[in-house]
Design an enzyme around this catalytic site. Sequence first.
Site, PDB file in Angstrom:
ATOM      1  CB  SER A 135      -0.959  -0.038   1.193  1.00 33.70           C
ATOM      2  OG  SER A 135      -1.947   0.947   1.099  1.00 33.70           O
ATOM      3  CG  ASP A 160      -6.685  -2.851  -3.715  1.00 30.44           C
ATOM      4  OD1 ASP A 160      -7.485  -2.042  -3.209  1.00 30.44           O
ATOM      5  OD2 ASP A 160      -5.453  -2.791  -3.532  1.00 30.44           O
ATOM      6  CG  HIS A 181      -5.837  -1.893   0.020  1.00 27.20           C
ATOM      7  ND1 HIS A 181      -5.091  -1.648  -1.114  1.00 27.20           N
ATOM      8  CD2 HIS A 181      -5.170  -1.258   1.035  1.00 27.20           C
ATOM      9  CE1 HIS A 181      -4.035  -0.900  -0.816  1.00 27.20           C
ATOM     10  NE2 HIS A 181      -4.058  -0.672   0.474  1.00 27.20           N
TER      11      HIS A 181
END
Length: 394
Positions: free
Chosen positions: A176, A341, A374
Amino acid sequence: MQTACANSVSSHKTAVDSSNTKSTLLVEKKSFTTQNFQTFGGKTIEKVSVGWESYGNLSTEKDNVILITHYFTGNSHAAGKYQQSDNAAGYWDAIIGPGKAIDTDRFFVISVDSLANLGAHNPNVITTGPASTNPKTGKPYGLDFPVLTIRDFVNIQKQVLESLGISKLYAVVGPSMGSMQALDWAIAYPNWVERMVSVIGASEADAWTSAKLEHWATPIKLDKNWQQGDYYSSQGPLDGLVASLMLITQDALYPDFFNQVGNDINFKALEAAALEDIRQSPSIINWLRARAQARAESMDANHLLYLVRACQLYIAGHQGDLNNALAKVKAKTLFLPAATDLLLMPYNLESTHQMLLDNGKDSELSILPGTLGHLEGVTGISKHGTLIQSFLNK
């Protein structure tokens, strides 16, 4: 001038967990301080401190270093426990440790708390940011703190590494927001980085991503207790922070997972409490809010705003032209977006991977399956460790 509080780079002990007979890394948070830190935006911060921790032993040649760059709400606690009695280990403990995908019998693994770390009030986080004392005023910086970028996180990490005599990275790996740092490392300091792994990442904050990030900041700015960031001597914008964390949690998940939670707590569309009183919330909202409230206790609202802005300003290389920036990469690269995601969607890394191939670079891409959205790259990482391990063995 820079200093590091570290007498040794042999950084962990292994204890045996009698409950399951598995070995557990016991780690120690260390601190690093530097003076007159220059931000990418051209401002000077007189004194900066960050925390760091490491796992494994640094080789004599200092050529076995893997840097782990952490995600938005995370910190440098990537693996192990501070005490055997801790409820949970670091967020990537499933793949970092002896014999694991990122093998601490082989590698010296290090991670650094970000500047303006969201967990500003977590006793295991050391970070300089808006909540820190401004030496010129003796009061918290608030919004007088300089705007930060992903490059600033990279540069403070570089100073920590240099304080340990390290000048080369076997790999830099991060999920991320950490993936943003990892790729920026490979562009800003290409002679340092031999391998780069971007998990659930992005190479820039495009218009869609920047607008989505702004939704995380808005509840804080609308909270009457925010007071333009000057709230440290009074009640802070807790309601706004909780609302922001609720958004972040939902954005990081996928409907399949969220709906399973609803089933687990017996959520129904037509619930009596919500029907009888507008002030009552559906049970799934109560679940989401409770999670956010528990997390908010150790976090700082202004720090969240600064992290949002750092991500909004992000384009790998920080020079405005992504293709030219990627041409500087010398590292072997691996991109691992998650199929489900909805926050940093795979299209971003797919185009980045193709740009690298078009520039004649050594790049691989594998889309992670799973229903965690995610979070497939964080809580679901144990299923994908072999991809990372195979890449590190090349």
